[in-house]
Motif scaffolding. Structure first.
Motif, PDB file in Angstrom:
ATOM      1  N   LYS A 865       0.834  -1.206   0.000  1.00  0.00           N
ATOM      2  CA  LYS A 865       0.000   0.000   0.000  1.00  0.00           C
ATOM      3  C   LYS A 865       0.868   1.254   0.000  1.00  0.00           C
ATOM      4  CE  LYS A 865      -3.997  -2.123   2.325  1.00  0.00           C
ATOM      5  NZ  LYS A 865      -4.821  -2.143   3.558  1.00  0.00           N
ATOM      6  N   ASP A 866       1.931   1.195   0.816  1.00  0.00           N
ATOM      7  CA  ASP A 866       2.818   2.371   0.836  1.00  0.00           C
ATOM      8  C   ASP A 866       3.413   2.639  -0.535  1.00  0.00           C
ATOM      9  OD1 ASP A 866       4.025   1.468   4.139  1.00  0.00           O
ATOM     10  OD2 ASP A 866       2.293   2.699   3.542  1.00  0.00           O
ATOM     11  N   PHE A 867       3.881   1.595  -1.192  1.00  0.00           N
ATOM     12  CA  PHE A 867       4.479   1.762  -2.529  1.00  0.00           C
ATOM     13  C   PHE A 867       3.451   2.252  -3.540  1.00  0.00           C
ATOM     14  CE2 PHE A 867       7.820  -1.304  -1.062  1.00  0.00           C
ATOM     15  CZ  PHE A 867       8.872  -0.401  -1.127  1.00  0.00           C
ATOM     16  N   LYS A 868       2.221   1.746  -3.416  1.00  0.00           N
ATOM     17  CA  LYS A 868       1.187   2.205  -4.342  1.00  0.00           C
ATOM     18  C   LYS A 868       0.871   3.673  -4.139  1.00  0.00           C
ATOM     19  CE  LYS A 868      -1.247  -2.157  -5.227  1.00  0.00           C
ATOM     20  NZ  LYS A 868      -2.508  -2.905  -5.058  1.00  0.00           N
ATOM     21  N   GLN A 869       0.849   4.100  -2.873  1.00  0.00           N
ATOM     22  CA  GLN A 869       0.611   5.524  -2.592  1.00  0.00           C
ATOM     23  C   GLN A 869       1.711   6.405  -3.194  1.00  0.00           C
ATOM     24  OE1 GLN A 869       0.173   5.806   1.650  1.00  0.00           O
ATOM     25  NE2 GLN A 869      -1.864   4.832   1.703  1.00  0.00           N
ATOM     26  N   GLN A 870       2.946   5.929  -3.026  1.00  0.00           N
ATOM     27  CA  GLN A 870       4.060   6.709  -3.628  1.00  0.00           C
ATOM     28  C   GLN A 870       3.937   6.756  -5.140  1.00  0.00           C
ATOM     29  OE1 GLN A 870       7.663   4.950  -2.244  1.00  0.00           O
ATOM     30  NE2 GLN A 870       7.392   5.579  -0.096  1.00  0.00           N
ATOM     31  N   ALA A 871       3.572   5.649  -5.758  1.00  0.00           N
ATOM     32  CA  ALA A 871       3.456   5.606  -7.230  1.00  0.00           C
ATOM     33  C   ALA A 871       2.341   6.527  -7.700  1.00  0.00           C
ATOM     34  CB  ALA A 871       3.184   4.164  -7.668  1.00  0.00           C
ATOM     35  N   THR A 872       1.206   6.537  -6.971  1.00  0.00           N
ATOM     36  CA  THR A 872       0.105   7.430  -7.373  1.00  0.00           C
ATOM     37  C   THR A 872       0.499   8.896  -7.239  1.00  0.00           C
ATOM     38  OG1 THR A 872      -0.759   7.196  -5.097  1.00  0.00           O
ATOM     39  CG2 THR A 872      -1.711   5.777  -6.789  1.00  0.00           C
ATOM     40  N   ALA A 873       1.278   9.187  -6.189  1.00  0.00           N
ATOM     41  CA  ALA A 873       1.751  10.573  -6.020  1.00  0.00           C
ATOM     42  C   ALA A 873       2.647  10.996  -7.184  1.00  0.00           C
ATOM     43  CB  ALA A 873       2.489  10.709  -4.690  1.00  0.00           C
ATOM     44  N   LEU A 874       3.530  10.098  -7.565  1.00  0.00           N
ATOM     45  CA  LEU A 874       4.415  10.409  -8.705  1.00  0.00           C
ATOM     46  C   LEU A 874       3.629  10.537 -10.000  1.00  0.00           C
ATOM     47  CD1 LEU A 874       7.413   8.059  -7.895  1.00  0.00           C
ATOM     48  CD2 LEU A 874       7.415  10.549  -7.830  1.00  0.00           C
ATOM     49  N   GLU A 875       2.622   9.691 -10.196  1.00  0.00           N
ATOM     50  CA  GLU A 875       1.826   9.798 -11.421  1.00  0.00           C
ATOM     51  C   GLU A 875       1.081  11.128 -11.470  1.00  0.00           C
ATOM     52  OE1 GLU A 875      -0.672   6.412 -11.398  1.00  0.00           O
ATOM     53  OE2 GLU A 875       0.877   5.020 -12.096  1.00  0.00           O
ATOM     54  N   LYS A 876       0.567  11.598 -10.313  1.00  0.00           N
ATOM     55  CA  LYS A 876      -0.090  12.898 -10.281  1.00  0.00           C
ATOM     56  C   LYS A 876       0.870  14.015 -10.679  1.00  0.00           C
ATOM     57  CE  LYS A 876      -3.568  11.753  -6.740  1.00  0.00           C
ATOM     58  NZ  LYS A 876      -4.043  12.034  -5.375  1.00  0.00           N
ATOM     59  N   GLU A 877       2.105  13.951 -10.158  1.00  0.00           N
ATOM     60  CA  GLU A 877       3.089  14.984 -10.510  1.00  0.00           C
ATOM     61  C   GLU A 877       3.380  14.982 -12.004  1.00  0.00           C
ATOM     62  OE1 GLU A 877       5.602  15.053  -6.279  1.00  0.00           O
ATOM     63  OE2 GLU A 877       6.524  14.383  -8.144  1.00  0.00           O
ATOM     64  N   THR A 878       3.528  13.780 -12.578  1.00  0.00           N
ATOM     65  CA  THR A 878       3.819  13.711 -14.027  1.00  0.00           C
ATOM     66  C   THR A 878       2.634  14.219 -14.840  1.00  0.00           C
ATOM     67  OG1 THR A 878       3.085  11.398 -13.951  1.00  0.00           O
ATOM     68  CG2 THR A 878       5.448  11.818 -13.849  1.00  0.00           C
ATOM     69  N   LYS A 879       1.403  13.906 -14.386  1.00  0.00           N
ATOM     70  CA  LYS A 879       0.237  14.402 -15.113  1.00  0.00           C
ATOM     71  C   LYS A 879       0.177  15.919 -15.075  1.00  0.00           C
ATOM     72  CE  LYS A 879      -2.722  10.324 -14.541  1.00  0.00           C
ATOM     73  NZ  LYS A 879      -3.937   9.770 -13.900  1.00  0.00           N
ATOM     74  N   GLU A 880       0.497  16.492 -13.907  1.00  0.00           N
ATOM     75  CA  GLU A 880       0.501  17.950 -13.819  1.00  0.00           C
ATOM     76  C   GLU A 880       1.549  18.555 -14.765  1.00  0.00           C
ATOM     77  OE1 GLU A 880      -0.830  18.254  -9.082  1.00  0.00           O
ATOM     78  OE2 GLU A 880       1.181  18.763  -9.738  1.00  0.00           O
ATOM     79  N   ARG A 881       2.711  17.927 -14.805  1.00  0.00           N
ATOM     80  CA  ARG A 881       3.753  18.428 -15.726  1.00  0.00           C
ATOM     81  C   ARG A 881       3.300  18.298 -17.180  1.00  0.00           C
ATOM     82  NH1 ARG A 881       7.383  21.521 -12.961  1.00  0.00           N
ATOM     83  NH2 ARG A 881       8.001  20.471 -11.040  1.00  0.00           N
ATOM     84  N   ASP A 882       2.661  17.157 -17.488  1.00  0.00           N
ATOM     85  CA  ASP A 882       2.218  16.948 -18.878  1.00  0.00           C
ATOM     86  C   ASP A 882       1.154  17.958 -19.271  1.00  0.00           C
ATOM     87  OD1 ASP A 882       2.509  13.349 -18.590  1.00  0.00           O
ATOM     88  OD2 ASP A 882       3.935  14.848 -19.315  1.00  0.00           O
ATOM     89  N   THR A 883       0.255  18.253 -18.354  1.00  0.00           N
ATOM     90  CA  THR A 883      -0.780  19.246 -18.664  1.00  0.00           C
ATOM     91  C   THR A 883      -0.167  20.623 -18.883  1.00  0.00           C
ATOM     92  OG1 THR A 883      -1.105  19.518 -16.271  1.00  0.00           O
ATOM     93  CG2 THR A 883      -2.614  18.048 -17.427  1.00  0.00           C
ATOM     94  N   TYR A 884       0.835  20.956 -18.056  1.00  0.00           N
ATOM     95  CA  TYR A 884       1.507  22.263 -18.204  1.00  0.00           C
ATOM     96  C   TYR A 884       2.241  22.344 -19.541  1.00  0.00           C
ATOM     97  CZ  TYR A 884       4.277  26.348 -17.062  1.00  0.00           C
ATOM     98  OH  TYR A 884       4.842  27.592 -17.072  1.00  0.00           O
ATOM     99  N   ILE A 885       2.889  21.231 -19.891  1.00  0.00           N
ATOM    100  CA  ILE A 885       3.597  21.196 -21.202  1.00  0.00           C
ATOM    101  C   ILE A 885       2.588  21.274 -22.331  1.00  0.00           C
ATOM    102  CG2 ILE A 885       4.989  19.706 -22.712  1.00  0.00           C
ATOM    103  CD1 ILE A 885       6.358  18.710 -20.087  1.00  0.00           C
ATOM    104  N   HIS A 886       1.453  20.597 -22.167  1.00  0.00           N
ATOM    105  CA  HIS A 886       0.429  20.613 -23.208  1.00  0.00           C
ATOM    106  C   HIS A 886      -0.116  22.033 -23.414  1.00  0.00           C
ATOM    107  CE1 HIS A 886      -2.581  18.948 -25.842  1.00  0.00           C
ATOM    108  NE2 HIS A 886      -3.541  19.530 -25.138  1.00  0.00           N
ATOM    109  N   LYS A 887      -0.288  22.762 -22.313  1.00  0.00           N
ATOM    110  CA  LYS A 887      -0.731  24.156 -22.422  1.00  0.00           C
ATOM    111  C   LYS A 887       0.274  24.997 -23.195  1.00  0.00           C
ATOM    112  CE  LYS A 887      -3.512  24.269 -18.150  1.00  0.00           C
ATOM    113  NZ  LYS A 887      -3.623  24.869 -16.802  1.00  0.00           N
ATOM    114  N   LEU A 888       1.560  24.815 -22.848  1.00  0.00           N
ATOM    115  CA  LEU A 888       2.594  25.588 -23.548  1.00  0.00           C
ATOM    116  C   LEU A 888       2.630  25.250 -25.031  1.00  0.00           C
ATOM    117  CD1 LEU A 888       5.499  25.440 -20.952  1.00  0.00           C
ATOM    118  CD2 LEU A 888       4.113  27.414 -21.522  1.00  0.00           C
ATOM    119  N   ARG A 889       2.442  23.974 -25.336  1.00  0.00           N
ATOM    120  CA  ARG A 889       2.431  23.592 -26.756  1.00  0.00           C
ATOM    121  C   ARG A 889       1.222  24.189 -27.484  1.00  0.00           C
ATOM    122  NH1 ARG A 889       4.160  17.189 -26.355  1.00  0.00           N
ATOM    123  NH2 ARG A 889       6.391  17.571 -25.980  1.00  0.00           N
ATOM    124  N   ASN A 890       0.096  24.236 -26.815  1.00  0.00           N
ATOM    125  CA  ASN A 890      -1.068  24.872 -27.435  1.00  0.00           C
ATOM    126  C   ASN A 890      -0.798  26.343 -27.728  1.00  0.00           C
ATOM    127  OD1 ASN A 890      -2.618  22.535 -27.422  1.00  0.00           O
ATOM    128  ND2 ASN A 890      -3.298  22.850 -25.318  1.00  0.00           N
TER     129      ASN A 890
END
Length: 917
Positions: A865-890
């Motif tokens: 469970k601890d590892f899954k929580q860490q993985a979900t946290a990292l996935e959220k960070e990457t999604k936020e970065r991807d959305t920010y990059i997507h905005k800049l590309r737009n």
């Protein structure tokens, strides 16, 4: 041994042999040529042999007469070529042999005449003489001997290696250098590919000179072609640079170093090669080794070529910075006395001291090494001051300033070339001082070492002794160093103007010199010059002098007009020379008649001058004084008076005879001087006419060959004419077909009328579109302003994108690492589940073991469970970065669309959808 007597003996023995070809005259001529060869051997001075003088010109003419006679013995021709080869070591004599005397066709004719026996010594001497004469000289093409000479060189370059291979490669390198016509001819030859293969094989030869010759030929022929691209492509260019640096550093022969420097200078003219050299890894080490060559070499010719290469490096801004940093980063001595001893001694331990050593040398050492050393020193100081590294310059200027001020000495000597060299050294030293004075931190040190008396003495020497100032710029016989003296005056005044605030009392001397009327011819000569720097310097001085009260602008204008008029007269005299210069065969009677006429005219002028001087308003007073003397000195005794009259008559007759004899003597001296002048002009004109005759002979042979080619072309034209008659018949039949097509054309005219009606409707639409275009133009101006703001935002966004890309790359790396850990944990969980299943089967028999396993299972699930929580946290960070990059590309896509729309607006093609937007 007097050189003039040796030259006279050579000319005399040559004339005797040409008039009477016997063994005694031949032996005497060969002995005189041997004496001249010993006098002008390798390493000996050739300053006595000036091509502009009469005796050396006669000597060269007699030597060329021997070469132009094919019936002369081979030994005589070889000795003549040896003399010409030794004379070709001097640049002035070499250019005179090539341009004025046209020695190359004669030597090429001898070479081709004996080419069937290449083992003869005369063939090797001919190729070596041609190589020396054509170095840094342009050869005219086409010519009568060029094709045969190229074939001879090609065969020996492709053939087996012999003594002729090396000079043939050197001659080919000279002919191909900066000569597009010869390069094009060689490229069109049949065996050019085999020549390329042979040259590429020579690149791996053990002889460095042969490698340089082959590489220079390849670069001249193939630099901008496929072979040159392969040789200087990014994979091979580093090896090529390393090869050139190794040859330059390891080559001990002056010929090798001369040609490798020329090759490097030629390559540096290409921007592509400059960029490749800037990226070269070992550039700093190569530059340091080249600078160290200045300390290890003592030959002035080699030193001059090294400075030439360093100046070529300084022509590129990036390489100049590397050269200057390498030079100034070397360790320096602390004691100034030790530094001065290092500079005075011929062998120095550091390149900077070697530069100062060669900059302080005189004309007797070498005519170019001191000048190029001063040019390189100027480049060093300019780069250091532009880079702001004055802290590194401060210990060096304490040493270089005394050397520079030592060059500010009045030129002394009778040789015009030595005086010109000294004036050029003064100009270059003054330029370096001007560069140093442009920096505020160094201006005070320059002002302390500046001596007003020496500079004023140099200016006074030029104002008093320069022919431009003495003859007010109207003399046609300006000495060789006069223009260099003008540069001395201009640059010295410019330096004094820049230092007048820091040196007390200097402003007074500047104003006195600018108001001196002797300076006006120098300013006029500079303002009418064809060099930009001289004109700009003179204009700056005139702008300063115009503010002074005693400066005469009217006299300056008159002097400029006189200079322009003298140039026009010189051009007209060149177009219409004197008849006496064009008549080489002047009869003795006619010559004596012209001399008598000249003496008579001079006598008449002298008598007119005397009568003109006695005439005037003082005639009455002089006559009255004579009358008083006659009345006061009358002798009353008749016999004594008669005797006195007789003696007075005799004395008067003797005085008239003496004056008559004096007039005759003066007329004779003038006639002799004029005769000597005419004889010298005749001899020079004869040498030039013989050279022109040889050139015309070669042109006649070329014309004959061209006539043969034209006759062949005429036959070909006749054959083509017959072909065209047949084609005309075919065209007649084709014309009938065209008449049928004409009927179809009538039908097309009807269709054209219909199309014209459509065109009118389209023109109406076009007017409406033009109105729309005006509105769109206004919109375009608005969008253009908006585009500028968007461009700034685009730059900021690109910078942010670059940073975000770096962060995204780091996050992807971290994610990959975390995914690897997750996969490992999944594998562990799978194994544990298998174990659990096994344990469940055994749980009936072992309750205690099951309880322990449940505890372990609960622990592993918590960790999962601890590892899954860490993985979900990292996935959220990457999604936020991807959305920010997507905005800049737009945003970027919007900006590109706006840029495209602006581009379409400028071109006039506007889609309707964009206009509606």
């Amino acid at each position: 041994m007097d050189p003039n007597s040796v030259l006279k003996a050579v000319v005399l023995s040559t004339n005797q042999y040409t008039n009477n070809r016997n063994e005694n005259n031949l032996i005497n001529l060969e002995r005189q040529l041997d004496v001249l060869t010993n006098l002008i051997g390798p390493g000996k001075s050739l300053k006595f042999f000036l091509p502009t003088q009469i005796l050396p010109t006669e000597c060269l003419t007699s030597l060329l007469d021997l070469l132009n006679e094919p019936s002369n013995p081979t030994d005589l021709l070889t000795k003549t070529m040896t003399v010409l080869y030794n004379l070709g070591a001097d640049n002035d004599i070499k250019t005179c042999l090539h341009t004025s005397f046209h020695v190359m066709p004669s030597v090429a004719h001898i070479l081709l005449l004996h080419s069937r026996s290449p083992s003869d010594r005369i063939v090797l001497q001919s190729v070596q003489l041609l190589q020396r004469i054509t170095y840094n000289s342009r050869v005219s093409y086409p010519s009568s001997y060029a094709d045969d000479l190229f074939k001879f060189l090609m065969t020996h370059i492709q053939g087996t290696e012999s003594d002729l291979t090396l000079p043939c490669l050197g001659l080919m390198a000279n002919l191909c250098k900066n000569n597009v016509s010869i390069q094009a001819h060689i490229k069109t030859m049949e065996n050019v590919k085999s020549v390329y293969k042979a040259l590429i094989q020579y690149l791996s030869h053990s002889n460095l000179t042969m490698i340089v010759f082959a590489l220079s030929i390849i670069t001249s022929l193939c630099l901008n072609e496929e072979l040159g691209d392969k040789l200087f492509q990014p994979k091979n260019v580093n090896q090529t640079f390393q090869l050139i640096f190794n040859i330059l550093i390891q080559g001990e022969d002056i010929t090798t170093r001369r040609y490798v420097v020329d090759l490097f200078v030629f390559l540096l003219k290409s921007p592509k090669i400059q960029q490749s050299l800037l990226v070269f890894e070992h550039l700093g080490g190569g530059v340091q080794e080249i600078l160290n060559l200045l300390t290890r070499n003592s030959e002035p010719e080699a030193i001059a070529k090294i400075f030439e290469l360093l100046l070529a490096f300084c022509s590129s801004s990036g390489i100049r910075c590397t050269v200057c940093q390498t030079l100034m980063s070397l360790p320096t001595l602390q004691s100034t006395e030790a530094l001065q001893q290092q500079i005075i001694q011929p062998g120095v331990s550091e390149p900077f001291y070697a530069i100062l050593h060669w900059a302080s040398q005189s004309y007797n050492t070498h005519n170019m090494a001191p000048l190029v050393a001063l040019d390189f020193l100027k480049e060093v100081y300019e780069e250091m001051l532009d880079s702001g590294l004055t802290s590194q310059l401060s210990p060096r200027t304490d040493l270089s300033l005394p050397i520079l001020t030592e060059q500010l000495v009045q030129p002394v000597g009778c040789d015009d070339r030595a005086i010109k060299h000294h004036c050029q050294k003064i100009v270059k030293a003054v330029d370096i001082l001007h560069v140093l004075a442009s920096d505020e931190t160094l201006r005070s040190t320059v002002a302390q070492s500046f001596d007003i008396k020496t500079c004023v003495g140099i200016l006074e020497h030029q104002l008093n002794h320069n022919n431009i100032g003495i003859t007010l710029g109207r003399s046609h016989t300006v000495s060789e160093w006069s223009n260099a003296g003008v540069d001395v005056v201009l640059h010295m005044l410019d330096l004094m103007n820049s230092l007048q605030r820091d040196v007390p009392g200097l402003e007074k001397h500047i104003h006195m010199t600018l108001q001196d009327p002797r300076l006006i011819p120098f300013l006029a000569s500079a303002l009418t010059s064809d060099t930009r720097d001289k004109v700009q310097t003179a204009l700056s001085l005139v702008s300063i002098a115009a503010k002074l009260p005693d400066f005469s602008v009217i006299v300056l204008g008159d002097s400029i007009a006189a200079n322009n008029a003298s140039k026009v007269i010189e051009l007209e005299s060149l177009k219409k020379p004197l008849n006496i210069e064009h008549s080489p065969s002047l009869s003795p009677g006619r010559h004596s008649h012209t001399v008598k006429q000249l003496t008579f005219e001079s006598k008449v002028v002298r008598e007119n001058g005397v009568h003109g001087n006695t005439a005037g308003p003082t005639d009455s007073s002089v006559q009255s004084l004579i009358d008083r003397m006659q009345t006061g000195l009358e002798i009353k005794d008749m016999k004594a008076s008669e005797i006195m009259d007789v003696y007075e008559h005799k004395l008067a007759s003797l005085a008239t005879k003496e004056s008559h004899l004096q007039d005759l003597l003066e007329a004779k001296a003038m006639a002799l001087a004029q005769a000597d002048r005419l004889i010298s002009q005749y001899r020079c004109r004869r040498a030039q006419s013989e050279a022109e005759a040889r050139k015309l002979r070669s042109l006649l042979q070329d014309a004959e060959k061209r006539n043969e080619e034209y006759s062949e072309k005429l036959n070909e034209v006749r054959v083509e004419h017959e072909r065209t008659v047949g084609e005309m018949e075919q065209l007649i039949a084709h014309n009938e077909n065209l008449q049928v097509i004409a009927k179809d054309h009538d039908q097309l005219t009807v269709q054209h009328q219909e199309q014209s009606k459509k065109l009118e409707t389209l023109e109406r639409k076009l007017k409406s579109k033009e109105e729309d275009n005006q509105s769109l133009q206004e919109l375009y101006d608005m969008l253009q302003k908006h585009n500028e703001t968007l461009a700034n935002q685009h730059e900021v966004a690109t910078e942010r994108l670059a940073k975000l890309d770096e962060e995204r790359k780091n996050l992807t790396k971290i994610l990959k690492e975390r995914e690897k850990k997750c996969t490992e944990l999944k594998e562990k969980t799978d194994k544990q589940e298998k174990d659990i299943r096994k344990l469940q089967r055994e749980c009936e028999n072992s309750d205690s073991a099951v309880e322990k396993l449940r505890e372990d299972l609960s622990k592993s699930e918590n960790e999962k469970k601890d590892f899954k929580q860490q993985a979900t946290a990292l996935e959220k960070e990457t999604k936020e970065r991807d959305t920010y990059i997507h905005k800049l590309r737009n945003e970027l896509e919007k900006q590109t669309q706006i840029a495209k729309m602006i581009h379409s607006l400028t071109s006039g093609n506007v889609p309707e959808s964009n206009v509606k937007l």
